[in-house]
Design an enzyme around this catalytic site. Structure first.
Site, PDB file in Angstrom:
ATOM      1  N   LYS A  68      58.931 -55.325  33.059  1.00  0.00           N
ATOM      2  CA  LYS A  68      59.721 -54.902  31.907  1.00  0.00           C
ATOM      3  C   LYS A  68      59.319 -53.504  31.510  1.00  0.00           C
ATOM      4  O   LYS A  68      58.124 -53.194  31.450  1.00  0.00           O
ATOM      5  CB  LYS A  68      59.414 -55.888  30.753  1.00  0.00           C
ATOM      6  CG  LYS A  68      60.212 -55.697  29.502  1.00  0.00           C
ATOM      7  CD  LYS A  68      61.424 -56.594  29.468  1.00  0.00           C
ATOM      8  CE  LYS A  68      62.416 -56.211  28.404  1.00  0.00           C
ATOM      9  NZ  LYS A  68      63.221 -55.019  28.710  1.00  0.00           N
ATOM     10  N   LYS A  92      50.691 -53.711  27.687  1.00  0.00           N
ATOM     11  CA  LYS A  92      51.342 -54.025  26.410  1.00  0.00           C
ATOM     12  C   LYS A  92      51.936 -55.432  26.446  1.00  0.00           C
ATOM     13  O   LYS A  92      51.804 -56.200  25.498  1.00  0.00           O
ATOM     14  CB  LYS A  92      52.434 -52.986  26.110  1.00  0.00           C
ATOM     15  CG  LYS A  92      52.887 -52.997  24.670  1.00  0.00           C
ATOM     16  CD  LYS A  92      54.032 -52.044  24.413  1.00  0.00           C
ATOM     17  CE  LYS A  92      53.612 -50.593  24.488  1.00  0.00           C
ATOM     18  NZ  LYS A  92      54.702 -49.691  24.059  1.00  0.00           N
ATOM     19  N   LYS A 104      58.581 -49.111  34.543  1.00  0.00           N
ATOM     20  CA  LYS A 104      59.179 -47.981  33.834  1.00  0.00           C
ATOM     21  C   LYS A 104      60.108 -47.261  34.783  1.00  0.00           C
ATOM     22  O   LYS A 104      59.933 -47.316  36.004  1.00  0.00           O
ATOM     23  CB  LYS A 104      58.099 -47.005  33.344  1.00  0.00           C
ATOM     24  CG  LYS A 104      58.519 -46.212  32.129  1.00  0.00           C
ATOM     25  CD  LYS A 104      58.437 -47.040  30.857  1.00  0.00           C
ATOM     26  CE  LYS A 104      58.889 -46.286  29.631  1.00  0.00           C
ATOM     27  NZ  LYS A 104      58.581 -47.012  28.396  1.00  0.00           N
ATOM     28  N   THR A 188      60.122 -52.184  16.246  1.00  0.00           N
ATOM     29  CA  THR A 188      58.899 -51.417  16.488  1.00  0.00           C
ATOM     30  C   THR A 188      58.210 -51.073  15.172  1.00  0.00           C
ATOM     31  O   THR A 188      57.003 -51.295  15.004  1.00  0.00           O
ATOM     32  CB  THR A 188      59.217 -50.152  17.299  1.00  0.00           C
ATOM     33  OG1 THR A 188      59.830 -50.569  18.526  1.00  0.00           O
ATOM     34  CG2 THR A 188      57.976 -49.351  17.608  1.00  0.00           C
ATOM     35  N   ASN A 219      63.572 -43.789  14.607  1.00  0.00           N
ATOM     36  CA  ASN A 219      63.702 -45.248  14.540  1.00  0.00           C
ATOM     37  C   ASN A 219      62.396 -45.937  14.155  1.00  0.00           C
ATOM     38  O   ASN A 219      62.342 -46.699  13.178  1.00  0.00           O
ATOM     39  CB  ASN A 219      64.206 -45.743  15.911  1.00  0.00           C
ATOM     40  CG  ASN A 219      64.227 -47.253  15.985  1.00  0.00           C
ATOM     41  OD1 ASN A 219      63.192 -47.892  16.142  1.00  0.00           O
ATOM     42  ND2 ASN A 219      65.397 -47.835  15.842  1.00  0.00           N
ATOM     43  N   SER A 350      62.566 -57.265  22.500  1.00  0.00           N
ATOM     44  CA  SER A 350      63.293 -57.154  23.772  1.00  0.00           C
ATOM     45  C   SER A 350      63.147 -58.453  24.568  1.00  0.00           C
ATOM     46  O   SER A 350      64.092 -58.922  25.205  1.00  0.00           O
ATOM     47  CB  SER A 350      62.746 -55.999  24.612  1.00  0.00           C
ATOM     48  OG  SER A 350      63.403 -54.807  24.294  1.00  0.00           O
TER      49      SER A 350
HETATM   50  P1  NAD Z   1      63.316 -41.253  17.734  1.00  0.00           P
HETATM   51  O1  NAD Z   1      63.922 -40.292  18.661  1.00  0.00           O
HETATM   52  O2  NAD Z   1      64.186 -42.189  16.963  1.00  0.00           O
HETATM   53  O3  NAD Z   1      62.444 -40.460  16.641  1.00  0.00           O
HETATM   54  C1  NAD Z   1      61.511 -39.478  16.972  1.00  0.00           C
HETATM   55  C2  NAD Z   1      61.196 -38.683  15.713  1.00  0.00           C
HETATM   56  O4  NAD Z   1      60.136 -37.789  15.988  1.00  0.00           O
HETATM   57  C3  NAD Z   1      62.362 -37.828  15.217  1.00  0.00           C
HETATM   58  O5  NAD Z   1      62.390 -37.898  13.806  1.00  0.00           O
HETATM   59  C4  NAD Z   1      61.975 -36.411  15.676  1.00  0.00           C
HETATM   60  O6  NAD Z   1      62.528 -35.427  14.827  1.00  0.00           O
HETATM   61  C5  NAD Z   1      60.484 -36.491  15.514  1.00  0.00           C
HETATM   62  N1  NAD Z   1      59.729 -35.508  16.270  1.00  0.00           N
HETATM   63  C6  NAD Z   1      59.875 -35.110  17.566  1.00  0.00           C
HETATM   64  N2  NAD Z   1      58.931 -34.200  17.870  1.00  0.00           N
HETATM   65  C7  NAD Z   1      58.174 -34.048  16.760  1.00  0.00           C
HETATM   66  C8  NAD Z   1      57.041 -33.269  16.436  1.00  0.00           C
HETATM   67  N3  NAD Z   1      56.484 -32.463  17.334  1.00  0.00           N
HETATM   68  N4  NAD Z   1      56.535 -33.372  15.187  1.00  0.00           N
HETATM   69  C9  NAD Z   1      57.080 -34.192  14.277  1.00  0.00           C
HETATM   70  N5  NAD Z   1      58.142 -34.942  14.517  1.00  0.00           N
HETATM   71  C10 NAD Z   1      58.684 -34.872  15.742  1.00  0.00           C
HETATM   72  O7  NAD Z   1      62.218 -42.035  18.582  1.00  0.00           O
HETATM   73  P2  NAD Z   1      61.546 -43.443  18.285  1.00  0.00           P
HETATM   74  O8  NAD Z   1      62.310 -44.494  18.992  1.00  0.00           O
HETATM   75  O9  NAD Z   1      61.275 -43.578  16.834  1.00  0.00           O
HETATM   76  O10 NAD Z   1      60.179 -43.271  19.086  1.00  0.00           O
HETATM   77  C11 NAD Z   1      59.090 -42.566  18.533  1.00  0.00           C
HETATM   78  C12 NAD Z   1      57.837 -42.922  19.295  1.00  0.00           C
HETATM   79  O11 NAD Z   1      57.654 -44.321  19.250  1.00  0.00           O
HETATM   80  C13 NAD Z   1      57.861 -42.552  20.791  1.00  0.00           C
HETATM   81  O12 NAD Z   1      56.557 -42.206  21.195  1.00  0.00           O
HETATM   82  C14 NAD Z   1      58.256 -43.843  21.446  1.00  0.00           C
HETATM   83  O13 NAD Z   1      57.792 -43.910  22.793  1.00  0.00           O
HETATM   84  C15 NAD Z   1      57.531 -44.823  20.562  1.00  0.00           C
HETATM   85  N6  NAD Z   1      58.091 -46.170  20.659  1.00  0.00           N
HETATM   86  C16 NAD Z   1      59.343 -46.438  20.222  1.00  0.00           C
HETATM   87  C17 NAD Z   1      59.844 -47.715  20.368  1.00  0.00           C
HETATM   88  C18 NAD Z   1      61.207 -48.081  19.853  1.00  0.00           C
HETATM   89  O14 NAD Z   1      61.567 -49.265  19.959  1.00  0.00           O
HETATM   90  N7  NAD Z   1      61.962 -47.187  19.274  1.00  0.00           N
HETATM   91  C19 NAD Z   1      59.068 -48.712  20.972  1.00  0.00           C
HETATM   92  C20 NAD Z   1      57.778 -48.405  21.414  1.00  0.00           C
HETATM   93  C21 NAD Z   1      57.307 -47.117  21.249  1.00  0.00           C
END
Ligand code: NAD
Length: 423
Positions: A68, A92, A104, A188, A219, A350
């Site tokens: 996954k 994880k 991945k 998340t 998100n 998921s």
């Molecule tokens: P997203 O694209 O919805 O949000 C990312 C946010 O980070 C945005 O607000 C963007 O403006 C901001 N950002 C980008 N670069 C930045 C910086 N240098 N400084 C400050 N802010 C910055 O993404 P997401 O889904 O919220 O994912 C965020 C992190 O969480 C990632 O590392 C992702 O791998 C991890 N993650 C997300 C999920 C999920 O289900 N969404 C699950 C596991 C891990």
């Protein structure tokens, strides 16, 4: 260097192995991905030309079940990054005891240069290239950076076209209308919130006296911020890629999101007192009790780890703390709740989506929340106990906890001790 990423990831394995009574051959198995497929996606562009994009899918280890992991569309994607992310997914899934191994995928592409039709053709081309490699019982992709529900919908549709029947369980993170799970959107952030709530007493982070800073406002971050806010925590700092705001009197994340939706940035969002604009780097070093990096990798490194004021860091992003940064934080006694625990709510829901797809029976959102909490709370507590009993960081404890599970699964098929009991 990208290769360093995988080497560093594997160092976590060696570190954890020191605390687990485990046969060497299990570590040997986990040092390498089981299989990685590379392909070139040839996509017809809107101007009639044909363009090639490099793509990969890695199935790191499937001892505990089908693999996954998400699919990332990003110009910097390469095979080492894909392997590293697949390695993290393996651990994880084991941390949460999900019946999955880790995988991945990725495509080296800047999606901002594509039209929507080109993006659809690229997404479908990915499935055409990897259809033999993935499968509802073999390898189940999901969204990652720059892929979303619509991309998952195109991919599921393409897979159904190839196999001749709809197969919603081929992919997760789909829109609810196409078999996505209720509660996946905020899973998340919610999972991170549950982790903090479970360790409230141990970490000394009760809502009435805890100030929170979050990096990123997407998100994961928004949902975590709003749940913490609803629980009485004070959000004192937030950022996005364009700006950062800090107000010791606190702010309402719903109002900040409303402002961001209207203006495109958190800059100038309403707060309770007088907000200060900071640059992104300064926000990480601002005064708070819990820092939640929820944006991108490598934000806390040897360059700024000594300046971080928060005594607790909750890693909602994947890999926001570099190994060198981690060592400095550890030495300073900063508690880092690691990504493979803190952000695992996403993959857990998921998993629920996959279960619902296979059963053809869908759960109300309250049931998703109850089941998520029923998994996250005991795993969080267990990792806390491992850290305490073995006197290791929570990160090492999470890897130890996962490694024990993967190790038992490998052992159950027989290892050297079984085949050669005397020697
Ligand atoms: P997203 O694209 O919805 O949000 C990312 C946010 O980070 C945005 O607000 C963007 O403006 C901001 N950002 C980008 N670069 C930045 C910086 N240098 N400084 C400050 N802010 C910055 O993404 P997401 O889904 O919220 O994912 C965020 C992190 O969480 C990632 O590392 C992702 O791998 C991890 N993650 C997300 C999920 C999920 O289900 N969404 C699950 C596991 C891990």
């Amino acid at each position: 260097m990208a290769t360093d990423l995988f080497t560093t990831a594997r160092a976590r394995l060696d570190d954890a192995a020191r605390y687990v009574d485990i046969e060497r051959e299990i570590i040997e198995q986990l040092r390498y991905p089981k299989e990685t497929l590379a392909a070139t996606l040839l996509v017809r562009m809107d101007d009639g030309s044909r363009k090639g994009f490099k793509a990969w899918r890695c199935r790191y280890d499937d001892t505990r079940g089908p693999t996954k992991g998400g699919i990332r569309f990003h110009p910097a994607v390469n095979v080492d990054e894909v392997m590293t992310l697949a390695f993290w997914m393996t651990f994880k899934c084991a941390v949460m005891n999900l019946p999955f191994g880790g995988a991945k995928g990725g495509v080296s592409v800047d999606v901002k240069t594509l039209s929507r039709a080109e993006l659809e053709r690229l997404s479908r081309a990915y499935v055409q290239a990897f259809a033999r490699f993935i499968g509802p019982e073999r390898d189940i992709p999901a969204p990652d950076m720059y892929t979303n529900g619509i991309v998952m919908a195109w991919m599921a549709d393409e897979y159904g076209t190839i196999t001749g029947h709809p197969s919603p369980a081929i992919i997760t993170g789909k829109p609810v209308a196409l078999g996505g799970s209720l509660g996946r959107d905020d899973a998340t952030g919610r999972g991170g919130f549950y982790v903090l709530r479970e360790l409230r007493d141990e970490l000394g982070v009760s809502p009435d006296k805890t100030r929170i800073v979050l990096q990123g406002f997407g998100n994961a971050s928004f949902h975590c911020a709003r749940l913490l806010h609803d629980d009485g925590y004070r959000i004192v700092g937030l950022s996005d890629s364009s700006a950062a705001i800090y107000d010791p009197d606190g702010m309402d994340p719903y109002a900040v999101m409303e402002h961001k939706n209207r203006t495109g940035s958190v800059a100038g969002a309403p707060t309770r007192g007088h907000a200060r604009a900071l640059d992104n780097a300064a926000l990480l070093e601002a005064e708070c009790d819990v820092l939640i990096p929820a944006a991108v990798e490598n934000q806390i490194t040897e360059d700024n780890a000594a300046a971080i004021q928060a005594p607790v860091i909750l890693e909602l992003a994947n890999g926001p703390v570099s190994p060198a940064g981690d060592a400095i934080l550890d030495e300073r006694g900063v508690i880092v709740v690691p990504d493979i625990l803190a952000n695992s709510g996403g993959v857990t829901v998921s998993y629920f989506e996959w279960v619902q797809n296979k059963a053809g029976y869908y759960w109300p959102v309250e049931e998703v929340h109850t089941k998520l909490r029923a998994i996250m709370d005991p795993e969080t507590r267990r990792i806390w106990e491992v850290a305490r009993d073995k006197a290791v960081s929570m990160r090492t404890a999470a890897y130890v906890h996962a490694l024990e599970r993967i190790g038992h699964a490998v052992e159950a098929r027989g290892t050297k001790a079984f085949f050669n009991p005397l020697g």
